[in-house]
Structures are given as structure tokens and as C-alpha cells.
Motif scaffolding. Structure first.
Motif, mmCIF file in Angstrom:
data_model
loop_
_atom_site.group_PDB
_atom_site.id
_atom_site.type_symbol
_atom_site.label_atom_id
_atom_site.label_comp_id
_atom_site.label_asym_id
_atom_site.label_seq_id
_atom_site.Cartn_x
_atom_site.Cartn_y
_atom_site.Cartn_z
ATOM 1 N N GLN A 42 -25.998 -2.430 -16.609
ATOM 2 C CA GLN A 42 -26.804 -3.127 -17.111
ATOM 3 C C GLN A 42 -26.209 -4.978 -17.028
ATOM 4 N N THR A 65 -33.784 5.485 -11.084
ATOM 5 C CA THR A 65 -32.647 4.867 -12.590
ATOM 6 C C THR A 65 -32.220 3.926 -12.211
ATOM 7 N N GLN A 66 -31.218 3.131 -10.746
ATOM 8 C CA GLN A 66 -31.857 1.944 -11.006
ATOM 9 C C GLN A 66 -32.407 1.000 -10.986
ATOM 10 N N SER A 117 -33.701 4.559 -18.495
ATOM 11 C CA SER A 117 -33.117 4.803 -18.079
ATOM 12 C C SER A 117 -30.926 5.320 -18.385
ATOM 13 N N LYS A 126 -19.198 7.461 -14.430
ATOM 14 C CA LYS A 126 -20.669 7.070 -14.261
ATOM 15 C C LYS A 126 -20.755 6.145 -14.772
ATOM 16 N N THR A 127 -20.002 5.797 -16.052
ATOM 17 C CA THR A 127 -20.165 5.208 -18.079
ATOM 18 C C THR A 127 -19.736 4.080 -16.785
ATOM 19 N N GLY A 175 -23.075 2.533 -14.299
ATOM 20 C CA GLY A 175 -23.869 1.931 -15.703
ATOM 21 C C GLY A 175 -23.981 0.580 -16.706
ATOM 22 N N CYS A 210 -26.868 4.669 -20.291
ATOM 23 C CA CYS A 210 -26.008 4.028 -19.838
ATOM 24 C C CYS A 210 -24.586 4.694 -20.105
ATOM 25 N N THR A 223 -33.234 0.676 -14.384
ATOM 26 C CA THR A 223 -32.087 0.157 -15.076
ATOM 27 C C THR A 223 -33.032 -1.539 -15.304
#
Length: 309
Positions: free
Chosen positions: A110, A209-210, A274, A102-103, A106, A276, A213
Motif C-alpha cells: 500500500q 488481491t494485489q 483488499s 503478510k502484514t 500488505g 492490509c 490493492t
């Protein structure tokens, strides 16, 4: 403002085809002002070769979803080397395996969104011009996974009626700054829509969430523009123009604000919608100051720790 109104061009003036495109000087001014990234214009229909990492057109990246998996693998290797991250590793271990998916998801989300958002935001703020920001118009280069260079193939651009190049064949004058801000929002969200159609299946976060961001990166672009050109206040004002009331698919208007830390100092920041997922890295103690997980008190404490003797 309708698409027909946005497409209404000023009467074409005679243009010397030997002169550089109007956006060349605008992008050069942005590149001089910003240290975070390099911005440049690229020849029409080609990507320059040379030393360093190759240029990649956004349209080519979006046609090859496997590219984003490779980018995430590079991000995992980079994030595993961050100070304080994964402090104890055996000689046989693979640090990148400890970086949560997930990191990396994210971060790459970005980083890619910065390409249209930051270039568009900088040009809106500094020149009151919005270039076409679709994938065929943009290219980028990476440096060990991180975004370092953003390139623009100059072409169509929106501007104000009093722009000195409003008569250029590629110029599309719009009535006022609010209309110009709307065009920037439309260009960024259109590019983001194409990107998310390709990248979303690789993510473990939901649709809202997308788009939070996307909203965060565009808002951050306006704050960076203000800081880079000497006035965070002006950047915040532009962010309100560009994000408006948070018209869909954006998830909010601008959240740029000033925060007073626990030492009495004020900081310009924004309250993100959001995450990251930096906090998920082993060994990382503090989240980002703008993390939505923070309370107001925690945010003040993190800002207060900056530059503490």
C-alpha cells in the motif's frame, strides 16, 4: 481514446525557459492542502541531498528487489510498536518477529502504491492535470518505514484544452475530464504493473488481491483529495471518473460511499476489496473500518466508537 489522440499536442507557444515548470505551482498547492504527506517537485535528473532520510528514485527502488525486503523489516519494527500490538514482550524477545509477513507485505504494498496514486489523484482533483507517473518521474523518502515525502521530476503532463498552460511544450491536452481520468488510470496502472513485477514474488497473496490493492489505493487517493480540498462529494465524483467501470487490471469501480454509524453520524469511506492484514497483529482487536472482513453492522459500530467520550 487512442494513444495517438492522447499524444496530440496543442500548438507550442513561446515559453520563457526561466519560468518554473507549470507543475511546480500545482504540486505546491497540493502540498499546502494535504497534511498526511509532503509533496514537492525535484530538479530534473537529480535527487536533492540534505538532512534526514535520503531520497530514493522509484526507478532505482524497482531495480533492487532487496530494498523492499529491507523496507518490510523496517515496517515490522514500526508495527511492533503500535499501541495495543503485542502487549506482552519479554526483555529478550524481538517484537518485530511477532509481526506476520503478510502484514508487512500488505503495508509496503500500500505504501509504495501511494506514491503514484496520491500525487496523481491530488493533481487531477485540484488542477485537472495528470503528470507522467512512471518510475523515472517519481522519488520518495521514508521516515521509520512510513512514507513521508513524494517527489516529482516535472515533465510531460496531460491537461484540458482550456488549461492556461495547454500550450506549454510538455502539455498534452485531452478532450475532456473523462479522457483525463482515463490518463490518470493508465499512468497509475502502468507504474503498478512495473512495481508488481518486482514485488509480487515477495507476497503471499494472489494476483487479484494485489490488483484490488491498486484499485483501493487509487480510489482512496480521490477521496483524500476531495477531503483535503473541502469536498468529499467532489472527490467521490472524481473517483468515478478515474476508476470508471473498473476496467482491467483494476478489480472494481469506485466504492466510495457514506456510512451511518450506530450514533446516527455519517462518514465518508470506501469499501475495500483488499486487506492490509492489520487484524493479524497480536493485540489488535478491531480491524479497519473499511476492511472487507467487516459486516455493515460491524462497520457502523467501529465508526460509532470514534471520538466516543
Amino acid at each position: 481514446m487512442s494513444h495517438a489522440e492522447a499524444s496530440r499536442r496543442a500548438p507550442a507557444a513561446a515559453v520563457d525557459t526561466h519560468l518554473p515548470h507549470p507543475l511546480v505551482a500545482s504540486v505546491r498547492a497540493v502540498d499546502r492542502a494535504v497534511s498526511l504527506l509532503s509533496f514537492q517537485t525535484l530538479p530534473e535528473g537529480e535527487l536533492p541531498a540534505g538532512a534526514g532520510a535520503p531520497w530514493l528514485g522509484c526507478d532505482h527502488a524497482l531495480s533492487a528487489p532487496a530494498f523492499f525486503r529491507r523496507w518490510r523489516a523496517m515496517a515490522a519494527q514500526l508495527l511492533a510498536t503500535r499501541p495495543g500490538c503485542i502487549p506482552e514482550q519479554s526483555a529478550l524477545s524481538k517484537p518485530q518477529n511477532a509481526v506476520p509477513p503478510k502484514t508487512t507485505g500488505g503495508y509496503v504494498l500500500q505504501w509504495y502504491l501511494i506514491i503514484p496514486s496520491y500525487l496523481g489523484g491530488m493533481l487531477f482533483h485540484s488542477a485537472r492535470r495528470v503528470p507522467a507517473l512512471g518510475p523515472p518521474s517519481l522519488a520518495f523518502r521514508l521516515d521509520h518505514a512510513e512514507l513521508r515525502d513524494v517527489g516529482l521530476h516535472p515533465g510531460r503532463f496531460w491537461c484540458l484544452p482550456d488549461d492556461p498552460d495547454a500550450g506549454h511544450p510538455d502539455a498534452v491536452p485531452v478532450p475532456d475530464e473523462a479522457a483525463l481520468g482515463t490518463m490518470l488510470r493508465r499512468e497509475v496502472t502502468a507504474h503498478a504493473t512495473e512495481f508488481l513485477a518486482v514485488y509480487s514474488p515477495q507476497l503471499r497473496v494472489g494476483h487479484r488481491t494485489q490488483w484490488a490493492t491498486v484499485t483501493d489505493v487509487l480510489d482512496s487517493a480521490m477521496l483524500l483529495a476531495g477531503r483535503s480540498f473541502g469536498s468529499p462529494q467532489a472527490g467521490a465524483a472524481d473517483a468515478r471518473l478515474v476508476l470508471g467501470a473498473g476496467e482491467k487490471p483494476l478489480t472494481s469501480g469506485s466504492t466510495i460511499c457514506q456510512v451511518t454509524d450506530d450514533r446516527g453520524r455519517t462518514h465518508w469511506t470506501r469499501l475495500r476489496g483488499s486487506c492490509c492484514f492489520l487484524y493479524a497483529l497480536p493485540g489488535v482487536v478491531d480491524p479497519c473500518a473499511s476492511c472487507p472482513r467487516n459486516s455493515e453492522g460491524e462497520r457502523a459500530r467501529i465508526f460509532g466508537s470514534l471520538d466516543r467520550a
